[in-house]
Scaffold this active site. Sequence first.
Site, PDB file in Angstrom:
ATOM      1  CG  HIS A  65      -1.992   1.034   1.179  1.00  0.00           C
ATOM      2  ND1 HIS A  65      -3.253   0.812   1.685  1.00  0.00           N
ATOM      3  CD2 HIS A  65      -2.021   2.296   0.690  1.00  0.00           C
ATOM      4  CE1 HIS A  65      -3.991   1.903   1.522  1.00  0.00           C
ATOM      5  NE2 HIS A  65      -3.251   2.814   0.912  1.00  0.00           N
ATOM      6  CG  HIS A  80      -0.464   6.949  -1.064  1.00  0.00           C
ATOM      7  ND1 HIS A  80      -1.566   7.646  -1.527  1.00  0.00           N
ATOM      8  CD2 HIS A  80      -0.952   6.031  -0.186  1.00  0.00           C
ATOM      9  CE1 HIS A  80      -2.663   7.185  -0.953  1.00  0.00           C
ATOM     10  NE2 HIS A  80      -2.304   6.193  -0.127  1.00  0.00           N
ATOM     11  CG  HIS A  95      -8.822   6.254  -3.155  1.00  0.00           C
ATOM     12  ND1 HIS A  95      -9.528   7.306  -2.623  1.00  0.00           N
ATOM     13  CD2 HIS A  95      -7.819   5.994  -2.275  1.00  0.00           C
ATOM     14  CE1 HIS A  95      -8.974   7.683  -1.484  1.00  0.00           C
ATOM     15  NE2 HIS A  95      -7.930   6.894  -1.251  1.00  0.00           N
ATOM     16  CG  HIS A 101      -8.211  11.629   2.149  1.00  0.00           C
ATOM     17  ND1 HIS A 101      -8.217  10.781   1.067  1.00  0.00           N
ATOM     18  CD2 HIS A 101      -7.709  10.915   3.183  1.00  0.00           C
ATOM     19  CE1 HIS A 101      -7.763   9.600   1.440  1.00  0.00           C
ATOM     20  NE2 HIS A 101      -7.437   9.659   2.718  1.00  0.00           N
ATOM     21  CG  ASP A 131      -2.406   4.807   3.529  1.00  0.00           C
ATOM     22  OD1 ASP A 131      -2.190   5.293   2.404  1.00  0.00           O
ATOM     23  OD2 ASP A 131      -3.504   4.861   4.091  1.00  0.00           O
TER      24      ASP A 131
END
EC number: 3.5.1.5
Length: 569
Positions: free
Chosen positions: A136, A138, A221, A322, A362
């Site tokens: 995971h 990014h 997502h 986000h 993450d």
Amino acid sequence: MPFKISRQAYAETYGPTKGDRIRLADTDLILEVEQDHTHYGDEVKFGGGKVIRDGMGQSQQSRDNGVVDTVITNALILDWWGIVKADIGIKDGKISGIGKAGNPDTQEGVNIIVGASTEAIAGEGSIITAGAIDSHIHFICPQQIETALASGVTTMLGGGTGPATGTNATTCTPGAFHISRMLQSAEGFPVNLGFFGKGNATNKAALEEQVRAGACGLKLHEDWGTTPACIDSCLSVADQLDVQVCIHTDTLNEAGFVEDTIKAIRGRTIHTFHTEGAGGGHAPDIIKICGESNVIPSSTNPTRPFTLNTLEEHLDMLMVCHHLDPKIPEDVAFAESRIRRETIAAEDILHDLGAFSIIASDSQAMGRVGEVISRTFQTAHKMKVQRGALPEDNQRNDNHRLKRYISKVTINPAIAHGISAHVGSVEVGKLADLVLWKPGFFGIKPDLVVKGGCIAWAQMGDANASIPTPQPVHGRPMFSSFGKAINPTCLTFLSESAIDAGVPERLKLERSYAPVKDTRKISKQSMKLNDARPKIEVDPQTYEVFANGELLTCEPAELLPLAQRYLLL
């Protein structure tokens, strides 16, 4: 005449043997050696006056006649399949033997031949694990890769294009252009890499072109709109082209609830990211999906394990990652809906039961790329302290628990993403991605990281010193992290359809590459030691989590091992 030696003296010379126990770093976790394949009295060891010398433990054979390139002597292997003492042979970058190394002309039972072509790594007193797999990622900045490697991670799967706003939030490398650039960028990094395309589209052609461009998987997502129609379309393409689908579900429940997502998945294999929900997903009950047989559930490390600080740090992390505005009440409400003490506490226990199968980072998007392994074993420690020994363990050791937790960061993500033929365990035929740990630093600071049979990272002292050990000693990249040595020692994972379409040749990729395979017929039962499927219910008012009718709750940790005792920063 046989010579008797005390266990302590033997362990100090050759490392621990069957029946010896080791405490892992400053945790309460105890490992016990289950088997020893090195043959008492006939062990091999390198050094002045030691065994690996010409005519003794070193044979006259050539490399063409079976001599290995590297031998790791007297290693203590911790893997999903066992905890054993053995020598490890490496040839052509792959594990070629596990067992007894030496000279078959002078020693019995040798299945790893040492010769003039053999380098030696002393494994005495060290624990060896497979290089960890972080599924995971990014890909926000390239500096993540060195940080991950320094922690013992040798494979990174995820998506992104750099610090773009989309990448900061979602693990997607969208479209053929960006996938091509990331594949070309991968040529310079000393870890295995694979990239996920964006899975949010109802038009299957838009998804197929990304897989054929080189994506090794697809990511759905919520920030791109994880609707039931997108879920169905994405899984249909994945079934057609044999790649895994990862999903971050709909926190706001705008397009449906968790039951609607389960219905849209229709029993097809899927990897659910941060399945507890703080990282995103149907509020408040996405966690119940971990009981589905077709779902491979994972956690990300900011909720691993549940501590006094877990809830407090999450709100700010979520707002940044986000692209939310703290001045907008609806944005704040969205963030707060994801952060629940009750489900995070239950997540600890579900990991200990083997109901959650994978732990990942993450990275820089509510997770820490260098803490996958440490957070995993912090969780194992916390659960031992709070829940005691597992039924499969006893008062002498925590072997089953250790094998369960190491599986979460090695073999299980490898199986989930179709790369277990190449990486994920210490087994013959697999890439020699190996991590050597001193027991006092297990899980927090690797001593050596072997990548594709060559040392890529190591604890190293002052380069101007007369020996390798003077301070300052810290982790540094080694020779195989540079130049063209990266190409044969690291893999780029692609879809088989991309390889068939000639993507490596078209992009002039020089790195070794391999296809992902067999991602669509696996299930929760494929997860090693982490295949439990309890029926999960969540109280919609209190957020309490029940597994098979039993309330899952635990207190947050106030103090953790593998933390500030080891780190200056």
